[in-house]
Design a protein around this motif. Structure first.
Motif, PDB file in Angstrom:
ATOM      1  N   PRO A  47      80.322  29.589 -71.179  1.00 53.35           N
ATOM      2  CA  PRO A  47      79.058  28.830 -71.029  1.00 53.35           C
ATOM      3  C   PRO A  47      78.147  29.406 -69.948  1.00 53.35           C
ATOM      4  N   ILE A  48      78.349  30.678 -69.575  1.00 54.37           N
ATOM      5  CA  ILE A  48      77.645  31.197 -68.401  1.00 54.37           C
ATOM      6  C   ILE A  48      76.577  32.204 -68.782  1.00 54.37           C
ATOM      7  N   LEU A  49      76.906  33.209 -69.606  1.00 53.74           N
ATOM      8  CA  LEU A  49      76.058  34.381 -69.804  1.00 53.74           C
ATOM      9  C   LEU A  49      75.393  34.359 -71.179  1.00 53.74           C
ATOM     10  N   TYR A  50      74.071  34.602 -71.161  1.00 55.96           N
ATOM     11  CA  TYR A  50      73.283  34.767 -72.384  1.00 55.96           C
ATOM     12  C   TYR A  50      72.352  35.956 -72.174  1.00 55.96           C
ATOM     13  N   VAL A  51      72.289  36.838 -73.164  1.00 58.54           N
ATOM     14  CA  VAL A  51      71.432  38.028 -73.100  1.00 58.54           C
ATOM     15  C   VAL A  51      70.386  37.917 -74.199  1.00 58.54           C
ATOM     16  N   ILE A  52      69.095  38.042 -73.824  1.00 57.49           N
ATOM     17  CA  ILE A  52      67.962  37.940 -74.740  1.00 57.49           C
ATOM     18  C   ILE A  52      67.159  39.228 -74.653  1.00 57.49           C
ATOM     19  N   ARG A  53      66.738  39.732 -75.813  1.00 58.80           N
ATOM     20  CA  ARG A  53      65.977  40.988 -75.858  1.00 58.80           C
ATOM     21  C   ARG A  53      64.568  40.731 -76.361  1.00 58.80           C
TER      22      ARG A  53
END
Length: 210
Positions: A47-53
């Protein structure tokens, strides 16, 4: 994506295609039919890391990446590009090398007798009161150097060997006769030797019977 598209996020572009399909209440799959700037979810590690491009779409199958953003614990960060990472690493490396050379130079010393050498005992050859530390009369290097020179001279010019006297030629101590202790003015009496034939046996003793 809803969290990333909030107005408080300075990295979000309001003119992107995500806003268009949001206003038209379309699904995210319709982004492939549009051209222009769009945002897509690239990686998720709940529930910590999200990567958006952020990318520019030219055709339904051709896109050009522009920037990457990652969300950690609810905070949005912009990922640096490769050029910025390399420049930062090179600058850090050069800074460390410069500090190492400056520290190494502070330990370098020069003496007319032994040339350049390293002195790690006292930084800058000073005490706490910044007074110059007096050098010792002789250092370990000087003593070893003198011993080496003396050894070379001894090998080149060895001392003469002592002459040895042969064992057979050595004089032997003469036998000495110690005279018997005599009193002063003492005369030694000698009896004339007589022949055994001239000697008469002593007279026999006769016992008288009563």
């Amino acid at each position: 994506m809803d969290y990333f598209s909030e107005r408080t996020n300075p990295f979000y572009d309001r003119t992107c295609n995500n806003e268009t399909i949001k206003m038209q209440r379309l699904t995210i799959e319709h982004l492939q039919n549009l051209t222009g700037i769009e945002y897509t979810l690239l990686h998720v590690q709940e529930p910590i890391l999200y990567v958006i491009r952020k990318q520019h779409r030219h055709t339904p199958t051709q896109v050009t990446p522009i920037n990457d953003y990652y969300i950690i614990a609810g905070v949005v960060y912009q990922a640096p590009d490769l050029s910025s990472v390399i420049n930062s690493r090179l600058l850090t490396t050069v800074n460390h090398l410069q500090s190492a050379f400056e520290e190494a130079t502070s330990f370098s010393r020069y003496n007319p007798n032994k040339g350049y050498f390293w002195d790690f005992g006292n930084k800058g050859s000073t005490t706490k009161n910044d007074s110059v530390v007096k050098e010792e009369p002789s250092t370990l290097f000087q003593r070893q150097r003198v011993d080496m020179l003396l050894g070379d001279l001894t090998r080149k010019f060895p001392p003469p060997a002592p002459k040895l006297i042969p064992v057979a030629a050595q004089p032997t101590p003469a036998a000495t006769v110690v005279p018997a202790a005599t009193e002063p003015n003492a005369q030694i009496k000698t009896e004339p030797q007589t022949d055994k034939k001239d000697m008469k046996p002593p007279p026999e003793k006769k016992m008288k019977l009563k």
